[in-house]
Design a protein around this motif. Structure first.
Motif, PDB file in Angstrom:
ATOM      1  N   CYS A 132      28.704 -16.513  42.703  1.00 35.90           N
ATOM      2  CA  CYS A 132      27.538 -15.727  43.160  1.00 35.90           C
ATOM      3  C   CYS A 132      26.824 -16.362  44.364  1.00 35.90           C
ATOM      4  CB  CYS A 132      26.564 -15.494  42.006  1.00 35.90           C
ATOM      5  SG  CYS A 132      25.684 -16.997  41.523  1.00 35.90           S
ATOM      6  N   THR A 138      23.964 -17.705  35.605  1.00 34.56           N
ATOM      7  CA  THR A 138      24.444 -16.321  35.678  1.00 34.56           C
ATOM      8  C   THR A 138      25.942 -16.241  35.366  1.00 34.56           C
ATOM      9  OG1 THR A 138      22.931 -16.198  37.545  1.00 34.56           O
ATOM     10  CG2 THR A 138      24.277 -14.238  37.121  1.00 34.56           C
ATOM     11  N   CYS A 139      26.695 -17.122  35.974  1.00 32.07           N
ATOM     12  CA  CYS A 139      28.158 -17.031  35.872  1.00 32.07           C
ATOM     13  C   CYS A 139      28.746 -17.967  34.814  1.00 32.07           C
ATOM     14  CB  CYS A 139      28.805 -17.327  37.219  1.00 32.07           C
ATOM     15  SG  CYS A 139      28.013 -16.467  38.585  1.00 32.07           S
ATOM     16  N   CYS A 145      27.161 -22.076  43.719  1.00 31.97           N
ATOM     17  CA  CYS A 145      28.067 -21.416  42.786  1.00 31.97           C
ATOM     18  C   CYS A 145      29.139 -20.690  43.609  1.00 31.97           C
ATOM     19  CB  CYS A 145      27.307 -20.411  41.922  1.00 31.97           C
ATOM     20  SG  CYS A 145      28.399 -19.457  40.836  1.00 31.97           S
ATOM     21  N   CYS A 190      25.844 -22.805  36.646  1.00 33.49           N
ATOM     22  CA  CYS A 190      25.201 -21.575  37.114  1.00 33.49           C
ATOM     23  C   CYS A 190      24.865 -20.721  35.878  1.00 33.49           C
ATOM     24  CB  CYS A 190      26.112 -20.802  38.063  1.00 33.49           C
ATOM     25  SG  CYS A 190      25.414 -19.191  38.496  1.00 33.49           S
TER      26      CYS A 190
END
Ligand SMILES: [Zn+2]
Length: 320
Positions: free
Chosen positions: A276, A257-258, A273, A255
């Motif tokens: 998120c 973002t994370c 994920c 992921c």
């Protein structure tokens, strides 16, 4: 041969009788109807041997092989045959125009029958003139007599050119492998080829590893006999035409973002994920290409589990 028969005819039946008999089933009635001139027809017991005898006279060879058959002294009939396996291997090496002599996968002599019949052994080959010398290389029990026959063994004459999957016929068809090979009880291996399950049975030993190494998407030409129920193709030979990529998942998608690896959702191979909840399609998984154990080319079962009519790759290569 439990129901022998023989015929002597001034004129052979039409060649179509041979092709029907070698590729399908001919009734005794149809075989007898093919006789065009009076001759001698002799049957024993149920008389079915006359079908093969008539079909043999109808044979106009397109391809042919030879077999030297040597016979035992009558005093030995029914006793165990003693042949030196090393001399059979030696013969196999020294006479490359012979075939199906020794099964190196199973370490056994294939030239001798196991029945109490009067035949000591038979050596098949492409060159009739070399067979007596090949025969004399084999050490052990001495033959009482011998004879060289012209035969259709190892010619693939039984393979139908059409791709119609009729039970009890042998066909050669081009297919795409459509599933992973699986082992079933008894040590047999089955692989789906576009709706047609193809089988390599336990006696084909190491050949099963070839079938196990197939992957979905591989393109093959397969020669085999059609079994009616369940509808299966019994593989006699396999030509790997093109190999598909064999990819294996190495890791779930990351992921962005994370910075975490997504977890599998179990639905259509998608990932999510855990932090998120973002979804990732299966195509984003990290995969690696697994190197294939097969290369394009022909594969066949070991000598001991081949059908007599099946053309050995040795002959196939020689012809091309
Ligand atoms: Zn995330």
């Amino acid at each position: 041969m439990t129901n022998p028969g023989f015929c002597i005819l001034p004129k052979p039946p039409a060649a179509s009788l041979y092709w029907k008999a070698v590729r399908g089933i001919v009734t005794k009635r149809d075989a007898l109807r093919s006789v065009r001139t009076p001759g001698v027809l002799q049957e024993y017991k149920n008389g079915r041997g006359i079908i093969g005898a008539l079909a043999a006279t109808a044979w106009r060879p397109r391809d042919r092989t030879y077999e030297v058959l040597c016979y035992r002294d009558p005093s030995r009939w029914g006793t165990a045959r003693s042949l030196d396996p090393d001399s059979v291997k030696e013969m196999d090496r020294r006479f490359p125009s012979t075939f199906n002599n020794y099964d190196y996968d199973c370490n056994r002599v294939v030239i001798a029958p196991h029945s109490p019949c009067p035949v000591l052994f038979g050596i098949r080959g492409d060159d009739a003139t070399l067979l007596p010398a090949a025969m004399r290389t084999v050490r052990g029990e001495l033959p009482a007599s011998w004879l060289v026959f012209e035969t259709n063994q190892g010619t693939d004459d039984h393979v139908l050119p059409s791709a119609r999957l009729e039970p009890r016929t042998t066909v050669g068809v081009e297919r795409r492998v459509s599933g992973m090979p699986r082992s079933i009880r008894g040590g047999h291996v089955i692989v789906d080829m576009g709706g047609l399950p193809a089988a390599a049975y336990e006696p084909s030993k190491g050949f099963r590893n070839t079938i196990r190494a197939l992957r979905p998407g591989d393109r093959v030409r397969v020669v085999g006999s059609i079994r009616d129920s369940p509808r299966t193709l019994n593989i006699e030979k396999l030509l790997v035409l093109a190999l598909a990529d064999d990819v294996r998942k190495q890791a779930n998608p990351l992921c962005p973002t994370c910075g975490k690896r997504a977890k599998s959702t179990g639905k259509m191979g998608a990932f999510r994920c855990a932090r998120c909840r973002r979804l990732f399609p299966r195509s984003l998984a990290v995969v690696e290409n697994v190197s294939r154990l097969l290369a394009p080319g022909w594969y066949e079962p070991p000598v001991g589990s081949r059908r007599h009519l099946s053309k050995p790759l040795k002959r196939l290569v020689r012809a091309s």
